[in-house]
Design a protein around this motif. Structure first.
Motif, PDB file in Angstrom:
ATOM      1  N   LEU A 309       0.842  -1.181   0.000  1.00 23.99           N
ATOM      2  CA  LEU A 309       0.000   0.000   0.000  1.00 23.99           C
ATOM      3  C   LEU A 309       0.882   1.238   0.000  1.00 23.99           C
ATOM      4  N   ASP A 310       0.574   2.196  -0.877  1.00 24.63           N
ATOM      5  CA  ASP A 310       1.292   3.470  -0.879  1.00 24.63           C
ATOM      6  C   ASP A 310       0.729   4.316   0.255  1.00 24.63           C
ATOM      7  N   LEU A 311       1.516   4.472   1.333  1.00 22.16           N
ATOM      8  CA  LEU A 311       1.022   5.157   2.521  1.00 22.16           C
ATOM      9  C   LEU A 311       0.682   6.615   2.216  1.00 22.16           C
ATOM     10  N   ALA A 312       1.526   7.286   1.449  1.00 21.31           N
ATOM     11  CA  ALA A 312       1.270   8.695   1.142  1.00 21.31           C
ATOM     12  C   ALA A 312      -0.050   8.865   0.385  1.00 21.31           C
ATOM     13  N   GLN A 313      -0.314   7.996  -0.578  1.00 18.64           N
ATOM     14  CA  GLN A 313      -1.539   8.092  -1.356  1.00 18.64           C
ATOM     15  C   GLN A 313      -2.763   7.826  -0.474  1.00 18.64           C
ATOM     16  N   ALA A 314      -2.650   6.800   0.403  1.00 18.29           N
ATOM     17  CA  ALA A 314      -3.775   6.481   1.282  1.00 18.29           C
ATOM     18  C   ALA A 314      -4.067   7.634   2.242  1.00 18.29           C
ATOM     19  N   VAL A 315      -3.014   8.290   2.732  1.00 18.66           N
ATOM     20  CA  VAL A 315      -3.206   9.420   3.646  1.00 18.66           C
ATOM     21  C   VAL A 315      -3.872  10.582   2.913  1.00 18.66           C
ATOM     22  N   LYS A 316      -3.412  10.884   1.714  1.00 17.75           N
ATOM     23  CA  LYS A 316      -3.999  12.002   0.959  1.00 17.75           C
ATOM     24  C   LYS A 316      -5.487  11.753   0.683  1.00 17.75           C
ATOM     25  N   GLU A 317      -5.850  10.522   0.368  1.00 22.27           N
ATOM     26  CA  GLU A 317      -7.254  10.218   0.101  1.00 22.27           C
ATOM     27  C   GLU A 317      -8.095  10.405   1.359  1.00 22.27           C
ATOM     28  N   ARG A 318      -7.580  10.009   2.492  1.00 23.72           N
ATOM     29  CA  ARG A 318      -8.353  10.152   3.725  1.00 23.72           C
ATOM     30  C   ARG A 318      -8.432  11.600   4.175  1.00 23.72           C
ATOM     31  N   LEU A 319      -7.433  12.394   3.834  1.00 21.03           N
ATOM     32  CA  LEU A 319      -7.424  13.788   4.261  1.00 21.03           C
ATOM     33  C   LEU A 319      -8.471  14.623   3.537  1.00 21.03           C
ATOM     34  N   VAL A 320      -8.996  14.133   2.409  1.00 24.64           N
ATOM     35  CA  VAL A 320     -10.038  14.867   1.678  1.00 24.64           C
ATOM     36  C   VAL A 320     -11.253  15.077   2.579  1.00 24.64           C
ATOM     37  N   GLY A 321     -11.676  14.027   3.242  1.00 26.98           N
ATOM     38  CA  GLY A 321     -12.816  14.156   4.148  1.00 26.98           C
ATOM     39  C   GLY A 321     -12.490  14.951   5.392  1.00 26.98           C
ATOM     40  N   TRP A 322     -11.289  14.790   5.910  1.00 28.91           N
ATOM     41  CA  TRP A 322     -10.920  15.483   7.150  1.00 28.91           C
ATOM     42  C   TRP A 322     -10.744  16.981   6.945  1.00 28.91           C
ATOM     43  N   LYS A 323     -10.363  17.408   5.755  1.00 28.66           N
ATOM     44  CA  LYS A 323     -10.241  18.844   5.517  1.00 28.66           C
ATOM     45  C   LYS A 323     -11.609  19.513   5.657  1.00 28.66           C
ATOM     46  N   ALA A 324     -12.642  18.815   5.187  1.00 26.90           N
ATOM     47  CA  ALA A 324     -13.991  19.361   5.340  1.00 26.90           C
ATOM     48  C   ALA A 324     -14.402  19.405   6.806  1.00 26.90           C
ATOM     49  N   VAL A 325     -14.050  18.363   7.559  1.00 27.08           N
ATOM     50  CA  VAL A 325     -14.391  18.334   8.987  1.00 27.08           C
ATOM     51  C   VAL A 325     -13.681  19.461   9.724  1.00 27.08           C
ATOM     52  N   TYR A 326     -12.393  19.637   9.461  1.00 28.05           N
ATOM     53  CA  TYR A 326     -11.633  20.696  10.127  1.00 28.05           C
ATOM     54  C   TYR A 326     -12.164  22.081   9.722  1.00 28.05           C
ATOM     55  N   ALA A 327     -12.499  22.230   8.425  1.00 26.35           N
ATOM     56  CA  ALA A 327     -13.013  23.526   7.968  1.00 26.35           C
ATOM     57  C   ALA A 327     -14.332  23.858   8.646  1.00 26.35           C
ATOM     58  N   ALA A 328     -15.174  22.855   8.869  1.00 29.53           N
ATOM     59  CA  ALA A 328     -16.451  23.082   9.535  1.00 29.53           C
ATOM     60  C   ALA A 328     -16.255  23.568  10.970  1.00 29.53           C
ATOM     61  N   ASP A 329     -15.181  23.117  11.622  1.00 32.17           N
ATOM     62  CA  ASP A 329     -14.880  23.541  12.989  1.00 32.17           C
ATOM     63  C   ASP A 329     -13.938  24.730  13.029  1.00 32.17           C
ATOM     64  N   ASP A 330     -13.690  25.334  11.870  1.00 32.77           N
ATOM     65  CA  ASP A 330     -12.818  26.500  11.755  1.00 32.77           C
ATOM     66  C   ASP A 330     -11.397  26.184  12.252  1.00 32.77           C
ATOM     67  N   LEU A 331     -10.905  24.997  11.877  1.00 29.39           N
ATOM     68  CA  LEU A 331      -9.552  24.582  12.238  1.00 29.39           C
ATOM     69  C   LEU A 331      -8.719  24.465  10.963  1.00 29.39           C
ATOM     70  N   GLU A 332      -7.419  24.704  11.097  1.00 30.72           N
ATOM     71  CA  GLU A 332      -6.530  24.658   9.936  1.00 30.72           C
ATOM     72  C   GLU A 332      -5.830  23.309   9.877  1.00 30.72           C
ATOM     73  N   LEU A 333      -5.927  22.639   8.752  1.00 26.55           N
ATOM     74  CA  LEU A 333      -5.271  21.353   8.512  1.00 26.55           C
ATOM     75  C   LEU A 333      -4.289  21.533   7.363  1.00 26.55           C
ATOM     76  N   ILE A 334      -3.022  21.284   7.632  1.00 24.64           N
ATOM     77  CA  ILE A 334      -1.967  21.463   6.644  1.00 24.64           C
ATOM     78  C   ILE A 334      -1.500  20.097   6.147  1.00 24.64           C
ATOM     79  N   ILE A 335      -1.449  19.926   4.836  1.00 26.87           N
ATOM     80  CA  ILE A 335      -0.905  18.701   4.243  1.00 26.87           C
ATOM     81  C   ILE A 335       0.557  18.973   3.926  1.00 26.87           C
ATOM     82  N   GLY A 336       1.439  18.329   4.665  1.00 25.16           N
ATOM     83  CA  GLY A 336       2.864  18.555   4.499  1.00 25.16           C
ATOM     84  C   GLY A 336       3.461  17.668   3.424  1.00 25.16           C
TER      85      GLY A 336
END
Length: 456
Positions: A309-336
């Protein structure tokens, strides 16, 4: 403990050996001195017998020849004096009858008394032994024969005897230590050794370990009973923990199954419902892992041979949903940084990332940064927040079941999230590291082995 006990007993045995050695050493020196004194006393008696006639007749030439021969043969000077302490025959010239040792001996001998035995010879002493016998005729003292006996050989014999005594004592002490002290020490410390072994067994997870308290001293019996009570309490606590997790996972299965049935019907009408159905399936897998976590303290072996499994690819795919969750709570999520790296397909990336991002949003402070990098033979997924972080003691406890930091105990949570993350990482041979980054906050790293044959 055994070393300290031996350090106490061995000096005691050595002191007892020294106490016993003092009279033995005195006996060796006294006996050697007496034997030398008696042998030379016999020679002095012989000279006294031979001097009786010359002292009466005045013909001392023969007596002088005997003294010279004796001196040459035994290396022992000898001389004869009359009752007025005049030297009438001697094996060598220069005799001074006023020397303290000679004068003291002549005082006793010329008065008709036998001189007392000399004091014991010791190797560190020097000087000669003076032996004297009276020349008597019909009860009248005519003079005395005197031998000045060298003591080098006697002191040497005493020294050899003391060395033999010392060697014997050392062998005796060694025999006592090996044959008595060490077995007694092992016998005394056996209950403590049993308790130590039992403690190590409990540390390795064998909470049903108990120690025997039969036939032990009252103090050790109380200690054993206290240990058994502690081990029983730990065992019961672990059982309650497992029962709680097992019951919780069992109770969750029914509502999850019901929710999945209802959402399956809605998934045909709404894409959002299909996303919720995916989350329901993931919750089901979490429940299964909770059951596995409750049933064993050791992670299972990884099975299967799926493609890496490509860990970086799996993380990026999961972060799509979490960016929306963080944005809803007015939190900043940075993809490094996202460095591709193959890991075992069995790694539950979604579950791990969900726990880490949920903890960062609840206990940390924004911005929260997620990155995937390589470090040698490991692929590292890092989640960093900028909150208060954890102290050095708390960092060592990260990942323990039901553990929560003292600063966060008032907040909702069970303390199982990071324990699950650690268990999931361990399933693929990985580990979890918590550390304070430069600039404050907290970094949680999930380090898993890099699969060598993975192609970017």
């Amino acid at each position: 403990m055994r070393r300290r006990l031996l350090q106490s007993l061995v000096p005691l045995v050595a002191i007892l050996a020294i106490v016993a050695a003092v009279p033995l050493a005195n006996f060796i020196a006294t006996n050697t001195t007496r034997n030398l004194f008696l042998s030379r006393s016999n020679d002095a008696d012989w000279f006294a017998t031979m001097a009786e006639s010359p002292l009466q007749s005045g013909d001392i030439a023969t007596l002088r020849e005997l003294a010279v021969r004796y001196h040459e043969l035994y290396n022992t000077p000898v001389f004869v004096v009359d009752v007025d302490r005049r030297v009438v025959a001697t094996s060598r010239s220069g005799v001074d009858v006023k020397e303290p040792d000679i004068e003291l001996v002549l005082d006793s001998t010329l008065s008709g008394r036998l001189p007392a035995e000399p004091k014991a010879l010791w190797p560190w002493q020097s000087g000669e032994m003076v032996v004297s016998r009276p020349v008597v005729n019909n009860g009248r003292v005519l003079g005395a024969s005197v031998l000045r006996v060298p003591t080098e050989k006697g002191r040497h014999d005493v020294q050899n005897g003391l060395l033999l005594l010392l060697g014997g004592l050392l062998m005796a002490v060694g025999a006592v230590v090996i044959g008595i002290v060490r077995p007694v020490t092992r016998w005394v410390l056996r209950p403590l050794n049993d308790l130590d072994n039992a403690t190590h067994q409990v540390t390795r997870g064998a909470l049903d370990t108990r120690v025997s308290t039969d036939g032990r001293a009252p103090e050790l019996r109380r200690l054993g009973d206290s240990f058994n009570s502690m081990a029983l309490s730990l065992h019961q606590a672990r059982q309650r923990e497992r029962e709680f997790v097992a019951d919780a996972s069992h109770q969750l299965r029914t509502p999850l199954t019901s929710a999945r049935i209802h959402i399956e019907g809605l998934s045909r009408l709404s894409p959002t419902a299909r996303f919720a159905l995916s989350d329901i399936d993931r919750l089901g897998r979490i429940v299964q892992r909770l059951s596995r976590l409750a049933g064993s303290d050791r992670p299972g072996d990884v099975e299967g041979s799926e493609a890496p499994l490509d860990l970086a690819q799996a993380v990026k795919e999961r972060l799509v949903g979490w960016k929306a969750v963080y944005a809803a709570d007015d939190l900043e999520l940075i993809i490094g940084e996202m460095v591709p790296g193959g890991v075992a397909a069995e790694l539950e990336v979604d579950d791990i990332l969900d726990v880490l991002l949920d903890n960062a949003s609840k206990y940390g402070a924004p911005p929260v940064e997620v990155s995937v990098t390589r470090d040698g033979t490991e692929v590292v997924m890092s989640v960093r927040d900028h909150g208060l972080g954890l102290g050095s003691r708390d960092l060592k406890k990260v990942g323990e079941r039901f553990w929560r930091s003292a600063h966060h105990r008032e907040m909702p949570g069970t303390g199982l999230g990071l324990a699950i993350v650690r268990s999931e990482a361990a399933r693929v041979g990985g580990r979890v590291v918590a550390r304070p980054p430069i600039g404050g906050g907290l970094v949680i790293e999930v380090r898993v082995p890099l699969i060598d044959d993975y192609e970017d």
